[in-house]
Structures are given as structure tokens and as C-alpha cells.
Design a protein around this motif. Structure first.
Motif, mmCIF file in Angstrom:
data_model
loop_
_atom_site.group_PDB
_atom_site.id
_atom_site.type_symbol
_atom_site.label_atom_id
_atom_site.label_comp_id
_atom_site.label_asym_id
_atom_site.label_seq_id
_atom_site.Cartn_x
_atom_site.Cartn_y
_atom_site.Cartn_z
ATOM 1 N N PHE A 189 8.682 43.315 15.959
ATOM 2 C CA PHE A 189 8.347 41.995 15.731
ATOM 3 C C PHE A 189 9.217 40.962 15.065
ATOM 4 O O PHE A 189 9.244 39.954 15.026
ATOM 5 C CB PHE A 189 7.064 42.155 14.955
ATOM 6 C CG PHE A 189 7.307 42.540 13.352
ATOM 7 C CD1 PHE A 189 7.717 41.823 12.530
ATOM 8 C CD2 PHE A 189 7.157 43.822 13.181
ATOM 9 C CE1 PHE A 189 8.076 42.511 11.176
ATOM 10 C CE2 PHE A 189 7.466 44.608 11.875
ATOM 11 C CZ PHE A 189 7.720 43.539 10.804
ATOM 12 N N ALA A 190 10.336 41.822 14.396
ATOM 13 C CA ALA A 190 11.341 40.974 13.726
ATOM 14 C C ALA A 190 12.429 40.220 14.677
ATOM 15 O O ALA A 190 13.198 39.594 14.219
ATOM 16 C CB ALA A 190 11.930 41.679 12.718
ATOM 17 N N TYR A 191 12.263 40.390 16.017
ATOM 18 C CA TYR A 191 13.380 40.073 16.919
ATOM 19 C C TYR A 191 12.961 39.629 18.130
ATOM 20 O O TYR A 191 11.645 39.686 18.797
ATOM 21 C CB TYR A 191 14.182 41.578 17.466
ATOM 22 C CG TYR A 191 14.743 42.524 16.518
ATOM 23 C CD1 TYR A 191 16.114 42.278 15.968
ATOM 24 C CD2 TYR A 191 14.050 43.309 15.772
ATOM 25 C CE1 TYR A 191 16.711 42.744 14.850
ATOM 26 C CE2 TYR A 191 14.512 44.141 14.585
ATOM 27 C CZ TYR A 191 15.748 43.976 14.209
ATOM 28 O OH TYR A 191 16.189 44.604 13.250
ATOM 29 N N SER A 192 13.749 38.468 18.688
ATOM 30 C CA SER A 192 13.239 37.525 19.873
ATOM 31 C C SER A 192 14.183 37.809 20.852
ATOM 32 O O SER A 192 14.261 37.241 21.915
ATOM 33 C CB SER A 192 13.050 36.065 19.435
ATOM 34 O OG SER A 192 14.376 35.346 19.413
ATOM 35 N N GLY A 193 15.182 38.449 20.593
ATOM 36 C CA GLY A 193 16.364 38.625 21.709
ATOM 37 C C GLY A 193 17.031 37.373 22.140
ATOM 38 O O GLY A 193 17.283 37.375 23.520
ATOM 39 N N GLY A 194 17.321 36.369 21.412
ATOM 40 C CA GLY A 194 17.713 35.042 21.793
ATOM 41 C C GLY A 194 16.742 34.142 22.276
ATOM 42 O O GLY A 194 17.037 32.961 22.289
ATOM 43 N N LEU A 195 15.367 34.569 22.264
ATOM 44 C CA LEU A 195 14.331 33.449 22.563
ATOM 45 C C LEU A 195 14.248 32.316 21.780
ATOM 46 O O LEU A 195 13.974 31.077 22.225
ATOM 47 C CB LEU A 195 13.189 34.158 22.862
ATOM 48 C CG LEU A 195 11.933 33.177 23.256
ATOM 49 C CD1 LEU A 195 12.189 32.481 24.666
ATOM 50 C CD2 LEU A 195 10.548 34.130 23.595
ATOM 51 N N GLU A 196 14.566 32.648 20.260
ATOM 52 C CA GLU A 196 14.307 31.581 19.509
ATOM 53 C C GLU A 196 15.402 30.692 19.642
ATOM 54 O O GLU A 196 15.130 29.245 19.442
ATOM 55 C CB GLU A 196 14.438 32.215 17.808
ATOM 56 C CG GLU A 196 14.218 31.155 16.839
ATOM 57 C CD GLU A 196 13.952 31.938 15.323
ATOM 58 O OE1 GLU A 196 13.610 30.895 14.536
ATOM 59 O OE2 GLU A 196 14.379 33.021 15.205
ATOM 60 N N SER A 197 16.649 30.951 19.977
ATOM 61 C CA SER A 197 17.595 30.054 20.151
ATOM 62 C C SER A 197 17.230 29.006 21.337
ATOM 63 O O SER A 197 17.563 27.958 21.538
ATOM 64 C CB SER A 197 19.138 30.660 20.293
ATOM 65 O OG SER A 197 20.015 29.984 20.848
ATOM 66 N N ALA A 198 16.733 29.756 22.603
ATOM 67 C CA ALA A 198 16.454 29.003 23.659
ATOM 68 C C ALA A 198 15.347 28.114 23.495
ATOM 69 O O ALA A 198 15.586 26.827 24.112
ATOM 70 C CB ALA A 198 16.104 30.226 24.788
#
Length: 223
Positions: free
Chosen positions: A26-35
Motif C-alpha cells: 500500500f505504500a508504493y504507487s510505482g510512479g503513478l503518483e508522479s504521473a
């Protein structure tokens, strides 16, 4: 009619890939947050394209190929060590590297509740996809079923992150899961027949987003 063996396999997959399994995904977005921050994935249509690309041409597909190789390497420690090293080397950013190893370490530790000698071959910090493949193979879980559940878990985590960003609501998130169901099944079927020669990515935007997140000033996620 489901057999006891198939029902047991289903229950174990549900446990291992459930949000309640203590891996910290749950702590990771795989770069989605930046996108989302950059406006590249800030509506349902863009999110669907983002997730579909990851499943068919991006990091999630590669993770599936590595999972399949780990599944097949369960009784070959040398082959297993090689695919684990490759999976770590393919992490395209510092945050991606942290994500695959930290979650893999937590998954292997939690999966020890289902003891098997193969767990000893994983080492102390295996890549997540490889760890899932080895544990599933050790417990006689069919590869294609494992891949489908794995892809669904990755997608569910991505949808959960998008909901927390406020890009979509819960009903839209469920709709995305439904819309991409066939994509998951096709990806699982294809990846089950894959080899390491099938590794490759055309999701350059997602890779750049993962790199950009490392220097993003305000963020909720670790990747």
C-alpha cells in the motif's frame, strides 16, 4: 465441481495476494503518483490506458515473466539465483529497486507460515515477483492461476492508489477492475508460456514517471 486441492489453492492465492497480507504494498504507487501530479493519468480513461500498458507492455508484464521463471526454478537453486539477480537488475529506478526487494522480503517472511524447503533458496531479500512464483510453485499452485491473481493484485493496488489521489471514486475503481478483467486473463495466459527472452518494455512514460517521483517534493507514496 471444485476439488479440495483447487479450493485450497484458491484460498492460498487469496491470502498471499490480499491487501491484508503484510507486505506493505500500500505504500508504493510505482510512479503513478508522479504521473497524476504531471497530469498524465488524472481521469478514468487515462488511468485505464496507464494500467493496460503496464499489464501488456510494461513493468507488470515483465514482473509476470520473472514470476513464471521463478515458478519453474523452484527445484533449481542456481537457476533461481540467476532469475532473482536479473529481476533486481531490471528495477529501473532507486524507488523501483526498493519496492521490489522490500515487498519481496516481507512476502517471503509472511509466506513462511506455509513451510517449504524452497523458501530457503529465496535468500533474505528476494524480488517480489520471483518470491511469489517460488512460493506458488512450492505449494503446487498452477502457474496461470497464480499469474492472474498476481496481475489482479497489482491492478487493485494501482486502483487503490488512484482512489487515494482523488482521481477516481470507489465505483469507478471497481469499474476499472471489471473493464480490465479480460486483459488480465489474456496477459496471464500469454505470460504462462513465456521465457526470459520475452522480457522487454515499451512503457517509457511509466519508467520516466518512476524516476521523476524520486525528486517530487510532496508525495504520499514511496514510489
Amino acid at each position: 465441481m471444485a476439488t479440495e486441492t483447487s479450493s485450497r489453492a484458491l484460498i492460498r492465492l487469496m491470502a498471499w495476494l490480499s491487501p491484508a497480507f503484510p507486505v506493505g504494498g500500500f505504500a508504493y504507487s510505482g510512479g503513478l503518483e508522479s504521473a497524476v501530479h504531471d497530469g498524465a493519468a488524472n481521469d478514468p480513461a487515462a488511468l485505464r490506458q496507464w494500467f493496460e500498458t503496464l499489464l501488456t507492455r510494461g513493468a507488470w508484464r515483465n514482473d509476470g515473466v520473472l514470476l513464471a521463471e521463478g515458478w519453474r526454478s523452484v527445484d533449481d537453486p542456481e537457476r533461481l539465483a540467476a532469475v532473482a539477480a536479473l529481476a533486481e537488475a531490471l528495477a529501473g529506478s532507486a524507488e523501483r529497486h526498493l519496492e521490489v526487494l522490500t515487498i519481496g522480503e516481507a512476502f517471503a517472511a509472511a509466506a513462511a507460515a506455509w513451510p517449504h524447503p524452497a523458501l530457503d533458496s529465496l535468500g533474505s531479500r528476494p524480488p517480489y515477483s520471483v518470491a511469489v512464483g517460488v512460493v506458488a510453485s512450492a505449494q503446487a499452485i498452477p502457474l496461470e492461476s497464480c499469474l492472474a491473481a498476481f496481475y489482479h493484485a497489482l491492478l487493485s493496488q494501482g486502483v487503490s492508489a488512484a482512489i487515494r489521489f482523488g482521481v477516481i471514486g470507489q465505483r469507478q475503481g471497481v469499474a476499472l477492475l471489471a473493464e480490465l478483467e479480460e486483459t488480465i486473463l489474456i496477459a496471464a495466459r500469454q505470460t504462462a508460456c513465456s521465457t526470459l527472452d520475452d522480457l522487454g518494455s515499451a512503457a517509457i512514460g511509466a519508467d520516466i514517471a518512476s524516476l521523476r517521483h524520486e525528486t517530487q517534493h510532496t508525495r504520499l507514496f514511496r514510489s
